[in-house]
Design an enzyme around this catalytic site. Structure first.
Site, PDB file in Angstrom:
ATOM      1  N   ASP A  44       7.090  -1.476   5.892  1.00 44.30           N
ATOM      2  CA  ASP A  44       7.868  -0.464   5.200  1.00 44.30           C
ATOM      3  C   ASP A  44       8.909  -1.186   4.344  1.00 44.30           C
ATOM      4  O   ASP A  44       9.131  -2.389   4.509  1.00 44.30           O
ATOM      5  CB  ASP A  44       8.531   0.458   6.221  1.00 44.30           C
ATOM      6  N   THR A  82       5.611   2.027   0.689  1.00 43.66           N
ATOM      7  CA  THR A  82       6.902   2.693   0.549  1.00 43.66           C
ATOM      8  C   THR A  82       6.722   4.029  -0.154  1.00 43.66           C
ATOM      9  O   THR A  82       5.744   4.243  -0.879  1.00 43.66           O
ATOM     10  CB  THR A  82       7.887   1.809  -0.245  1.00 43.66           C
ATOM     11  N   LYS A 127       0.049   5.758   5.046  1.00 39.90           N
ATOM     12  CA  LYS A 127       0.355   4.443   5.612  1.00 39.90           C
ATOM     13  C   LYS A 127      -0.584   4.108   6.760  1.00 39.90           C
ATOM     14  O   LYS A 127      -1.174   3.017   6.814  1.00 39.90           O
ATOM     15  CB  LYS A 127       1.812   4.402   6.099  1.00 39.90           C
ATOM     16  N   ASN A 173       8.996   7.772  10.136  1.00 34.20           N
ATOM     17  CA  ASN A 173       7.839   7.878   9.241  1.00 34.20           C
ATOM     18  C   ASN A 173       6.922   6.666   9.330  1.00 34.20           C
ATOM     19  O   ASN A 173       5.858   6.648   8.709  1.00 34.20           O
ATOM     20  CB  ASN A 173       8.315   8.067   7.799  1.00 34.20           C
TER      21      ASN A 173
END
Length: 1286
Positions: A413, A813, A915, A938
């Protein structure tokens, strides 16, 4: 006590199960039924609050633990052989003795399990007996009880700084605004306070709540583990329904803060509470090495069966070759002898019992002990300890430490992982005018600078033009200062002046802002021109910054102790002052005089109301909100108080305004924005302030060039969008702020729909979101902000080291592409010489075309003979929309083929679901070891999808940490965790496992060779007790210490030369060939250890144990000296263990031979070793046989290390150098490697059907008629160093 029939008990149990399985539960108060038996309690079907996390009970521990251990096939195998040994026709040893090894191993495992379960029992008992207060109808007051006494339907009172015992529906608080502040750090790790609001319309006896007056029915959803959602409504006796959500639920494990007391109704208790449902316990993952180990165990089983088959056939052949019946073959009681074929069949099982040690019985237990030792050293590494947060590495998955040494892909991330997640307010745009806040930039440079003052404060070095070439012919120049070199060139110091406080996001870097002078003047003009009406876009902009959030305001002297942030900014010395020019001195004076230090160290602004606001403490749920509130405070808009019904703001003039809070539309990942609806205290209008991501807000305005916008508003939107794009290119996080005046009629109709949505149970989230979207339309744009999220310390060095180690780094991201690319260059994920492929496609056809063209160009590059010794420097930037198309089944393989050729990949605008999907696709399709690292909620899906998940205990809470396998405090710690501890753990464990197999095969083959001289009768020439001791005691500890403490290369070399990490990737140390070479070596050594003593004692009259004792001793020396050859770093622990094992062998064997007269009739080992040690032949055999057995392995190491030394061997040789000389060598080697003639990749433009471009000329915009869309292939160049050609 009345007797209840079993049938009635079954019926009651079924009714209880149905009640617990219902989607909705009807709960009533327990007070009217207090004192009645359990069968008459209305909430009896729901569990109590006592918890039990233990796996076993005292009475059932043995059967349950045996059942648990028999899940491991190895234990079933050894128990089966021990039982088989009780059958007389196939037994090889005394049946009772054969049970000893497996009993010892299972007993040790049971003791370990019992100790762990006992610790869980102690923890449960401590929790269950914690005190709490439950209302009693008989006593008419709250009585002191224990947590285990709480039941669903009880009324519980909790006081400040107390932990909540169960999930409570908040009914009353001591606060006049019916607000209770809770800290959820025990659940999600977030230290900021969260508001919980008591349900309105239920408490009619203020200021004290009377539980006996509560006669409503609570209807709630069944328990789930979602900490952020709760569906419930309370039905009053008049059938009126009052809705409630997570904002009215106090969760078990949270702590009450800044609230004197609160009263709640228990809705979930015990194991049904959300905190317990989220407590999944330690997760189990199978490491890659363990999977390989299981395959080799199968090979050993096949080898064992082959050896047993040889023994069975040999025994049959030997019996067939006998001329008669020898006297030692004794018939049964009926005088019958088994046929040779039947005897051979029985001998097959006898040989399995005899050679069972070929499967290492203690290997699995030894691996667990080794991993515990490895984890101890990892968690106690001082280099990965963070003194600021008092945190160190945590290992949550105990069985995948070796996977850290085999990682090939790292998925990271950005926000909070690569960056500090400390949001620093930098600049803003209001009504289309940009305010750069140069004075604030000087303050930040002063705080962090380590360069010269001239360079830090006025970083105005000429920047090389960064040119972006794309297929559409656009040639973009950056009008703003490119911060790439600025990010990379300077080293950020860790600010010692960061706040030592419990308040999140409260460091000096985040809370102090120097106002822009031009904006201050504009505000002053706006305030004077608007008069008392307070209607001005500039004022509205700062009101939006102040109001549009969920920040909780408290006093710094509240119940939760806080320490004021110490301002220890370095003041310029005389040398620095003289270095500044006159203009710069003035600017420094401006920034210095803006703040004044108080004696207590807090910062006070030079404003009339500054002293009154000094004690305010802001509790924000995100760093963005905290930064914006502090920025507004710097301009005099001070948030004084927030209640569920109002927000109090102090203006720069000192006047206080109390805004009635009509509704708060919280942020969600779908809308990407939040809004607050307030009633203006002066104009009495309903005003909606909204903030959110730029693309989410601009859509609500229409496009910046929308026809329906007025000319002025159109220009404002276009100018603001331009500023936003520039902010993103500088790596800033952007937010837009808007305003909308809502008519009373619209508000009234909307409010009805909103209340209906909040009271709903079915589809509540969708209805609530729809109501928010309904209001957020036709917004008026006020402005935008740019906030910098700074890189963590040593992030660029860490990424470069990982890449040099052969690890591909992907960053996933949700930021804009421009922001992510800028951060990518700053952290050296992207390099200046890279060919950056920017995939931003609007349809699938263009995505397919771009993938095909780029792959073709990569193949052409690889096929060019001029590029034999070079590698292409490709980086890929892809947005979320294109990524969705690239991951579809027909394009997935092409996308992965391109990604494999890239040095790094940057995915922008991706969702948490994307992701995790990226990680799964790469892991499953490419068959590689993956690691995911993140810090927020997240990132949880991504972390759980990878082979190894690493959580960073940052400012976004502990959700990622709780879902991870390992947790660290900073991204830079990932470097040592992988390159050093990962390498050590893998090489140690791999070599130990190979050694374990070698040791057992070498020892058990002695018994196999002896069968050729005893008619394959299953006889052993070594006493069985000594065989048991040999594996359990004499040779068990050295390999364990070898697996825990061996160091093939020092940590300094592994960090200095990251390429050494590549030795563990792929097959690594534990190869198929390595395993079988060790097996062949074991066979050779067993041949030598058997036949040299055999030839020495041939034709002598020694007995069987006198022949076996030298074999046992020689085998011990050979096996231990073999290990000494493999040990790379000797310590005193190794010497003690090795010499202690030899000493234990002789002490135990001498004692056993001296006292065991009739231990193993008819042959007995009495006084055998004593007699052997008096014979010089014994010592001569031990020396010669050991040397001959180990000579090939020793010579192999010598020749390999002399002719073709491995990188690890060369690193070990450097370790022997003086530290200064070694460091100098590493520097020279790295500089030589960086400057040697490795050609940069020269890529041509991807071929296109309609693209014809001459060499060396920037192409013009092509007309891609077959795609109908544009796609870009961006090459970022410096001073035209890279050439583009087709």
């Amino acid at each position: 006590m009345t007797w209840t029939s079993p049938l009635e008990l079954v019926r009651d149990a079924l009714r209880g199960q149905r009640a617990r399985d219902k989607d909705l539960r009807n709960l009533v108060s327990n007070l009217p039924y207090e004192g009645l038996e359990k069968g008459k309690q209305p909430n009896r079907y729901f569990p109590g609050n006592a918890i039990k996390t233990t796996k076993y009970s005292l009475l059932l521990f043995i059967p349950m633990n045996l059942f648990e251990q028999f899940h491991r096939l190895a234990n079933i195998y050894f128990v089966g052989l021990a039982i088989l040994n009780f059958i007389p026709v196939v037994n090889a040893f005394q049946p009772e003795v054969a049970l000893i090894p497996i009993c010892v191993i299972m007993s040790l495992t049971a003791l370990k399990d019992a100790w762990e379960d006992f610790r869980r029992y102690q923890s449960d008992r401590k929790l269950n007996n914690m005190p709490c207060f439950i209302y009693s109808r008989r006593e008419k007051q709250y009585m002191g009880r224990h947590w285990k006494d709480v039941q669903v339907g009880d009324f519980v009172k909790v006081f400040c700084n107390e932990i909540i015992p169960a999930d409570l529906l908040l009914l009353h608080t001591s606060d006049t605004s019916s607000v209770c502040l809770v800290e959820m750090s025990n659940l999600d790790g977030e230290t900021n306070l969260k508001q919980r609001r008591a349900m309105s319309g239920l408490c009619n006896t203020d200021p004290e709540f009377e539980p006996e007056s509560f006669n409503s029915i609570v209807v709630c959803e069944k328990p789930n583990n979602n900490l952020n959602h709760f569906k419930c409504f309370v039905e009053k006796p008049d059938k009126e329904k009052v809705g409630a959500g997570i904002e009215s639920l106090l969760l078990r494990g949270c702590t009450v803060r800044n609230t004197d007391h609160a009263v709640g109704f228990v809705v979930f208790a015990g194991h049904e509470t959300k905190s317990m449902l989220n407590n999944n316990g330690p997760r189990y993952k199978r490491s890659k090495l363990e999977r390989k180990l299981n395959i080799d165990v199968i090979f050993c089983v096949i080898l064992l069966f082959a050896m047993c088959l040889v023994g069975a056939v040999g025994h049959y052949s030997w019996l067939q070759a006998l001329p008669g019946v020898p006297p030692y073959l004794v018939p049964d009681s009926s005088g019958h002898l088994d046929s040779p074929s039947l005897s051979g069949f029985y001998m097959f099982f006898t040989m399995i019992i005899l050679l069972q040690v070929l499967i290492p019985i203690s290997l699995y237990l030894s691996i667990e002990l080794v991993k515990i030792g490895q984890i101890f050293f990892i968690t106690n590494d001082v280099d990965m300890y963070d003194p600021d947060t008092n945190s160190r590495v945590q290992c949550k998955s105990l069985n995948i430490t070796e996977d850290l040494g085999q990682i090939e892909y790292v998925f990271s991330d950005k926000t909070g992982t690569l960056t500090e997640n400390k949001m620093v307010y930098c600049r803003c745009s209001v009504m289309g005018t940009e305010y750069p806040h140069k004075e604030n930039a000087i303050r930040l440079a002063v705080l962090e600078g380590e360069e010269t003052e001239e360079d830090v404060i006025f970083n105005q070095k000429p920047q090389p033009a960064k040119t972006t070439w794309s297929l559409d012919g656009s040639l973009e120049g950056n009008n703003f200062v490119d911060t790439r070199q600025r990010h990379r060139g300077r080293r950020r110091r860790k600010l010692s002046r960061s706040a030592s406080t419990d308040v999140a996001f409260s460091s000096e870097l985040e809370t102090e802002v120097v106002p822009d002078r031009m904006l201050l003047q504009q505000l002053s003009r706006a305030q004077s021109s608007s008069g008392s009406g307070m209607i001005d876009p500039y004022l509205d902009f700062f009101l939006a910054l102040t109001i549009c959030n969920t920040v909780v305001v408290s006093m710094a002297t509240a119940q939760r102790q806080r320490v004021s942030a110490q301002f220890t900014a370095a003041v310029y010395g005389k040398r620095r002052w003289r270095a500044l020019s006159g203009e710069k001195r003035w600017m420094y004076i401006f920034t210095s005089c803006y703040r004044k230090r108080n004696r207590n160290g807090t910062i006070a602004e030079d404003s009339p109301a500054a002293s009154a606001s000094d004690n305010l403490s802001y509790e924000a749920e995100s760093p963005d909100e905290a930064a914006l509130v502090h920025a507004a405070k710097a301009y005099g808009f001070i948030l004084l108080a927030r209640t569920p019904d109002s927000v109090t703001v102090r203006l720069p003039s000192g006047k206080e305004l109390v805004f009635e809070l009509l509704a708060t539309l919280t942020f969600d990942s779908t809308r990407k924005r939040m809004s607050v609806l307030v009633r203006h205290p002066i104009t009495k209008e309903c005003v909606l302030y909204t903030k959110g991501a730029d693309y989410a807000i601009m859509e609500l305005l229409g496009t910046p060039y929308a026809e329906h916008l007025s000319g002025n508003q159109k220009n404002i939107a276009a100018d603001t969008q331009h500023h936003l794009d520039c902010y993103a290119k500088e790596g800033l996080r952007t937010l837009c702020f808007t305003k909308k005046v809502v008519s009373e009629k619209l508000y009234e109709s909307w409010s009805v729909n909103r209340q209906r949505a909040l009271a709903a149970i079915e589809n509540r989230e969708e209805l609530v979101m729809d109501s928010a979207v309904e209001l957020e339309t036709n917004l008026f744009l006020l402005g935008a902000t740019g906030i910098e999220d700074r890189l963590q310390e040593s992030v660029p060095d860490t990424i470069v080291a990982l890449r040099e180690a052969g690890i591909q780094v992907w960053v996933l991201t949700g930021d804009k592409t421009e922001t992510a690319v800028n951060i990518g260059y700053a952290c050296r994920l992207l390099e200046e010489e890279d060919l950056v492929i920017n995939m931003n496609c609007k349809n699938k056809l263009s995505c397919t075309s771009l993938l095909d063209c780029t792959l073709e160009e990569v193949r052409r590059y690889s096929a060019d003979p001029r590029n034999v010794d070079t590698t292409p420097d490709i980086s890929l930037v892809i947005d979320g929309r294109t990524l969705t198309m690239a991951l579809e089944s027909d394009l997935r393989d092409r996308f992965l083929a391109l990604a494999k050729c890239c040095r790094s990949v940057l995915c922008c605008r991706v969702t948490p679901l994307q992701k995790s999907r990226v990680v799964k696709v790469v892991r499953e399709k490419l068959k590689v070891m993956t690691l995911a690292v993140g810090d927020g909620a997240n990132d949880v899906n991504m972390i759980q999808a990878a082979d190894v998940g690493v959580g960073i205990s940052g400012q976004e809470g502990m959700q990622a940490v709780m879902a991870s396998d390992f947790s660290i405090s900073h991204f830079k710690h990932l470097r040592k965790l992988l390159l050093v501890h990962g390498h050590w753990c893998y090489t140690r464990l791999a070599n130990m496992i190979i050694y374990f197999f070698y040791k057992n095969v070498a020892y058990v083959n002695l018994l196999f060779w002896y069968q050729f001289f005893c008619g394959f009768s299953g006889t052993a020439m070594i006493d069985y007790w000594l065989m048991i001791f040999f594996n359990l005691f004499f040779t068990s500890l050295p390999p364990i210490m070898f697996g825990i403490m061996d160091k093939d290369v020092s940590a300094e070399m592994l960090l200095g030369v990251p390429e050494l990490y590549r030795t563990g990737q792929g097959a690594g140390e534990y190869k198929f060939s390595t395993f079988w070479v060790s097996m062949l070596d074991a066979f050779y050594q067993s041949l030598v250890c058997f036949f040299i003593p055999y030839l020495a004692y041939k034709d002598s009259d020694i007995d069987v144990f006198t022949f076996g004792t030298p074999l046992n001793t020689i085998s011990l020396f050979t096996i231990l000296l073999h290990l000494s050859i493999e040990i790379k770093a000797w310590t005193w622990v190794h010497w003690v263990v090795m010499l202690g094992s030899v000493a234990m062998y002789f002490i135990v064997t001498l004692a056993y031979s001296g006292i065991c007269i009739t231990c193993n009739p008819p042959s007995n080992p009495y006084w055998i070793l004593q007699s052997q040690m008096a014979d010089p032949m014994f010592y001569l055999l031990c020396i010669i046989t050991t040397v001959v057995a180990l000579l090939p392995r020793y010579m192999f190491h010598v020749l390999r290390n002399s002719i073709a030394p491995s990188p690890l061997l060369q690193a070990r040789q450097l370790d022997r150098m003086d530290p200064c000389a070694r460091e100098q060598w590493i520097k020279e080697w790295r500089s030589f490697r960086g400057s040697r003639g490795v050609k940069c990749s020269k890529f041509s433009t991807p071929s296109s059907p309609n693209l014809e471009t001459p060499v060396g000329i920037h192409p013009q915009s092509p007309t891609v008629s077959d795609t109908g869309d544009e796609f870009t292939l961006n090459v970022l160049t410096d001073n035209c160093e890279r050439t583009l050609h087709t």
